[in-house]
Design a protein around this motif. Structure first.
Motif, short mmCIF file in Angstrom:
data_model
loop_
_atom_site.label_atom_id
_atom_site.label_comp_id
_atom_site.label_asym_id
_atom_site.label_seq_id
_atom_site.Cartn_x
_atom_site.Cartn_y
_atom_site.Cartn_z
N LEU A 41 0.74 -1.55 0.01
CA LEU A 41 -0.02 0.02 -0.02
C LEU A 41 0.90 1.30 0.10
O LEU A 41 0.60 2.22 -0.66
CB LEU A 41 -1.04 -0.11 1.19
CG LEU A 41 -1.86 1.03 1.33
CD1 LEU A 41 -2.76 1.28 0.04
CD2 LEU A 41 -2.82 1.10 2.41
N GLY A 42 1.95 1.17 0.98
CA GLY A 42 2.92 2.39 0.62
C GLY A 42 3.61 2.82 -0.52
O GLY A 42 3.38 4.06 -0.95
N HIS A 43 3.77 1.81 -1.12
CA HIS A 43 4.54 1.94 -2.64
C HIS A 43 3.37 2.49 -3.52
O HIS A 43 3.62 3.28 -4.49
CB HIS A 43 4.90 0.47 -2.97
CG HIS A 43 5.25 0.70 -4.49
ND1 HIS A 43 6.50 1.45 -4.81
CD2 HIS A 43 4.83 0.10 -5.67
CE1 HIS A 43 6.66 1.31 -6.12
NE2 HIS A 43 5.69 0.48 -6.54
N ILE A 44 2.18 1.86 -3.53
CA ILE A 44 1.01 2.15 -4.29
C ILE A 44 0.74 3.85 -4.30
O ILE A 44 0.61 4.57 -5.15
CB ILE A 44 -0.23 1.43 -4.16
CG1 ILE A 44 0.33 0.00 -4.49
CG2 ILE A 44 -1.41 1.95 -4.83
CD1 ILE A 44 -1.06 -1.06 -4.20
N ARG A 45 0.60 4.25 -2.77
CA ARG A 45 0.27 5.82 -2.43
C ARG A 45 1.59 6.53 -3.07
O ARG A 45 1.05 7.58 -3.42
CB ARG A 45 0.28 5.82 -1.06
CG ARG A 45 -0.99 5.20 -0.36
CD ARG A 45 -1.00 5.36 1.05
NE ARG A 45 -2.35 5.01 1.72
CZ ARG A 45 -2.47 4.69 3.01
NH1 ARG A 45 -1.38 5.01 3.68
NH2 ARG A 45 -3.63 4.29 3.55
N GLN A 47 3.55 10.40 -7.06
CA GLN A 47 4.31 10.71 -8.16
C GLN A 47 3.33 11.24 -9.38
O GLN A 47 4.30 12.27 -10.00
CB GLN A 47 5.28 9.72 -8.09
CG GLN A 47 6.46 10.17 -9.09
CD GLN A 47 7.49 9.21 -9.19
OE1 GLN A 47 7.37 7.87 -8.71
NE2 GLN A 47 8.66 9.33 -9.77
N ASN A 48 2.66 10.82 -9.65
CA ASN A 48 1.79 11.16 -10.86
C ASN A 48 0.93 12.18 -11.08
O ASN A 48 0.24 12.41 -11.80
CB ASN A 48 1.07 9.60 -11.53
CG ASN A 48 2.10 8.34 -11.77
OD1 ASN A 48 3.33 8.89 -12.27
ND2 ASN A 48 1.88 7.32 -11.65
N ARG A 49 0.70 12.44 -9.78
CA ARG A 49 -0.28 13.92 -9.69
C ARG A 49 -0.04 14.95 -10.67
O ARG A 49 1.10 15.26 -10.82
CB ARG A 49 -0.39 14.41 -8.27
CG ARG A 49 -1.25 13.36 -7.32
CD ARG A 49 -0.89 14.13 -5.83
NE ARG A 49 -1.26 13.27 -4.74
CZ ARG A 49 -1.29 13.42 -3.50
NH1 ARG A 49 -0.64 14.70 -3.28
NH2 ARG A 49 -1.33 12.45 -2.87
N GLN A 50 -1.04 15.54 -11.17
CA GLN A 50 -0.86 16.36 -12.10
C GLN A 50 -0.97 18.05 -11.18
O GLN A 50 -1.74 17.96 -10.16
CB GLN A 50 -1.67 16.65 -13.29
CG GLN A 50 -1.78 15.63 -14.20
CD GLN A 50 -0.42 15.27 -14.89
OE1 GLN A 50 0.28 16.35 -15.30
NE2 GLN A 50 0.24 14.18 -14.80
N MET A 106 -6.15 5.26 -0.78
CA MET A 106 -5.37 6.14 -1.46
C MET A 106 -6.14 7.08 -1.92
O MET A 106 -7.25 7.38 -2.05
CB MET A 106 -4.60 4.93 -2.35
CG MET A 106 -5.72 4.35 -3.33
SD MET A 106 -4.70 3.28 -4.58
CE MET A 106 -6.24 2.68 -5.28
N GLY A 107 -5.30 8.03 -2.74
CA GLY A 107 -5.82 9.11 -3.45
C GLY A 107 -5.66 10.52 -2.66
O GLY A 107 -5.45 10.55 -1.45
N ALA A 108 -6.06 11.30 -3.42
CA ALA A 108 -5.98 12.96 -2.82
C ALA A 108 -6.71 13.74 -3.91
O ALA A 108 -6.99 13.24 -4.99
CB ALA A 108 -4.48 13.39 -2.69
N PRO A 109 -7.09 14.87 -3.33
CA PRO A 109 -8.01 15.74 -4.23
C PRO A 109 -7.22 16.14 -5.71
O PRO A 109 -8.08 16.37 -6.70
CB PRO A 109 -8.15 16.95 -3.33
CG PRO A 109 -8.09 16.65 -2.13
CD PRO A 109 -7.21 15.21 -1.70
N GLU A 110 -6.21 16.28 -5.55
CA GLU A 110 -5.31 16.63 -6.79
C GLU A 110 -5.54 15.62 -7.87
O GLU A 110 -5.38 16.03 -9.09
CB GLU A 110 -3.75 16.60 -6.58
CG GLU A 110 -3.33 18.06 -5.68
CD GLU A 110 -3.46 17.89 -4.19
OE1 GLU A 110 -3.27 18.70 -3.54
OE2 GLU A 110 -4.02 16.72 -3.58
N GLN A 111 -5.70 14.22 -7.61
CA GLN A 111 -5.90 13.29 -8.69
C GLN A 111 -7.09 13.64 -9.64
O GLN A 111 -6.98 13.19 -10.70
CB GLN A 111 -5.77 12.20 -8.09
CG GLN A 111 -7.15 11.48 -7.50
CD GLN A 111 -6.91 10.34 -6.69
OE1 GLN A 111 -6.05 9.80 -6.28
NE2 GLN A 111 -7.84 9.72 -6.68
#
Length: 317
Positions: free
Chosen positions: A28-32, A37-40, A93-98
Motif C-alpha cells: 500500500l505504501g508503494h502504491i500511494r 508521483q503521478n499527480r498533475q 489511497m488518493g488525494a484531491p489533486e488526482q
C-alpha cells in the motif's frame, strides 16, 4: 475467462497502460507513493478562469483539521451553486489533486464552486473517520457559504468510485442529521456495498480490470476494520446497507458494464427509485471501472457529457 473481447475498442489502449496492482498491507505504501508521483499540478492553463486555493477547515470533534481544495470560477457572478467532491481510491489511497481536471471540468460546465476533500484514509483511519471528515467539510461549506459566494440552498455532493460511495454515505448522514439541505448527489461508479465481496454468485463478466475482487476485499476490510459482509455494518460506511432511502436528494449514477460494482450500483439505483428519489442511471457497454478518465474514447466522452448535463440541470436548472 477473460473479458477483454467485451471491451470497447477505443478503451483498449488505455487499458493496456493500467498496471496490475495487488493490494496488500505491504504494497500500500508503494502504491500511494506511485500515485503521489503521478499527480498533475492544479494550475492547469486551460482552466485559467478557475481559482484554486488550499484551506484547512475544522475537522470532526477531537480530530485534526480537514484539508480541502476550493475551486471558484472568476468569471461567474455569485451566489454560486456548489459541489462537495470526494475523490476515489478504494478508501485507502488518493488525494484531491488526482481528480483536479474532472473537478475543473464540472466547475467550468456548471458555473459552480467546488470543494474537494482530502479525507483521512483507511486503514490508518477506518470508518467513521472518512465520512465524518467529509461531513465536516460539507458543514464548513454550508456555514461559510456567504464568504465563498455560494448559495447554501444549492449544494450538491459527489465523487467517483470509493469517493462516490463516500458521497452516498454522506447523503444518508446529512439527511439523518437534518442540518444541511442537499439538492443532488452525483455518483460515478460508486463503491456502495461491502457484501459484494462475499456474494455466492458473482457476475461472470465483471471485475477483471482496474478494480478487482481482491482490491475490493482489501478496500472494504481497511475501511470497516472487520470482515466485509459482517452483520451490523453501518450504512454510513456502506450506503447499500441503509434500510430506508426515502427523502434523499435526487441522484445520478453511472457505472461500467464490466465493472465489479455493476450490480450493486444498479440495485442502489433501483432502490432509490422505489423510494421515490428521482434517479438517473447509466450503464455504458464495453467499459471498465473508471472509464471516463480515458478522454479519447467516444464512450468516455458520452459519460462526461451525461454527468455534466445532469449536474447543470440540478444546480442551474
Amino acid at each position: 475467462m477473460t473479458t477483454r473481447h467485451l471491451v470497447d475498442l477505443e478503451l483498449l489502449p488505455t487499458l493496456d497502460h493500467i498496471p496490475d496492482i495487488q493490494f496488500t498491507t505491504e504494497s500500500l505504501g508503494h502504491i500511494r507513493a506511485m500515485m503521489k508521483q503521478n499527480r498533475q499540478p492544479v494550475n492547469s492553463p486551460e482552466f485559467a478562469s478557475i481559482a484554486v486555493s488550499e484551506r484547512f477547515v475544522p475537522g470532526p470533534e477531537g480530530a485534526p483539521e480537514v484539508r480541502v481544495l476550493v475551486y471558484l470560477p472568476t468569471t461567474v457572478q455569485g451566489p454560486l451553486p456548489a459541489l462537495l467532491w470526494t475523490h476515489g481510491g478504494g478508501y485507502v489511497m488518493g488525494a484531491p489533486e488526482q481528480e483536479d481536471f474532472l473537478v475543473k471540468t464540472m466547475v467550468s460546465a456548471a458555473g459552480c464552486a467546488a470543494v474537494s476533500v482530502d479525507y483521512r484514509l483507511a486503514p490508518e483511519t477506518p470508518h467513521p473517520g472518512p465520512v465524518e471528515d467529509a461531513y465536516a467539510a460539507l458543514k464548513w461549506l454550508y456555514t461559510h457559504a456567504s464568504e465563498l459566494g455560494v448559495d447554501p440552498t444549492r449544494i450538491a455532493i459527489g465523487g467517483g468510485s470509493a469517493g462516490a460511495g463516500l458521497a452516498a454515505a454522506l447523503g444518508l448522514l446529512t439527511h439523518d442529521r437534518g442540518e444541511i439541505p442537499l439538492v443532488f448527489q452525483l455518483l460515478l461508479f460508486p463503491m456502495l456495498d461491502d457484501r459484494t465481496v462475499t456474494t455466492a454468485d458473482p457476475h461472470p463478466y465483471t471485475g477483471e480490470f482496474l478494480w478487482t475482487a481482491q482490491a475490493n476485499q482489501f478496500g472494504w476490510t481497511a475501511l470497516l476494520g472487520e470482515q466485509p459482509g459482517s452483520p451490523g455494518i453501518s450504512p454510513y460506511a456502506a450506503a447499500a446497507r441503509a434500510e430506508n432511502l426515502a427523502g434523499l436528494p435526487p441522484a445520478f449514477i453511472c457505472v461500467a458494464s464490466l465493472d465489479l460494482l455493476l450490480e450493486e450500483d444498479m440495485e442502489y439505483a433501483r432502490r432509490l427509485m422505489r423510494a421515490g428519489v428521482p434517479t438517473e442511471l447509466h450503464v455504458y457497454p464495453g467499459t471498465y471501472h473508471g472509464f471516463v478518465l480515458a478522454p479519447n474514447a467516444q464512450v468516455a466522452q458520452a459519460g462526461i457529457r451525461d454527468l455534466l448535463a445532469a449536474l447543470k440541470r440540478a444546480l442551474v436548472g
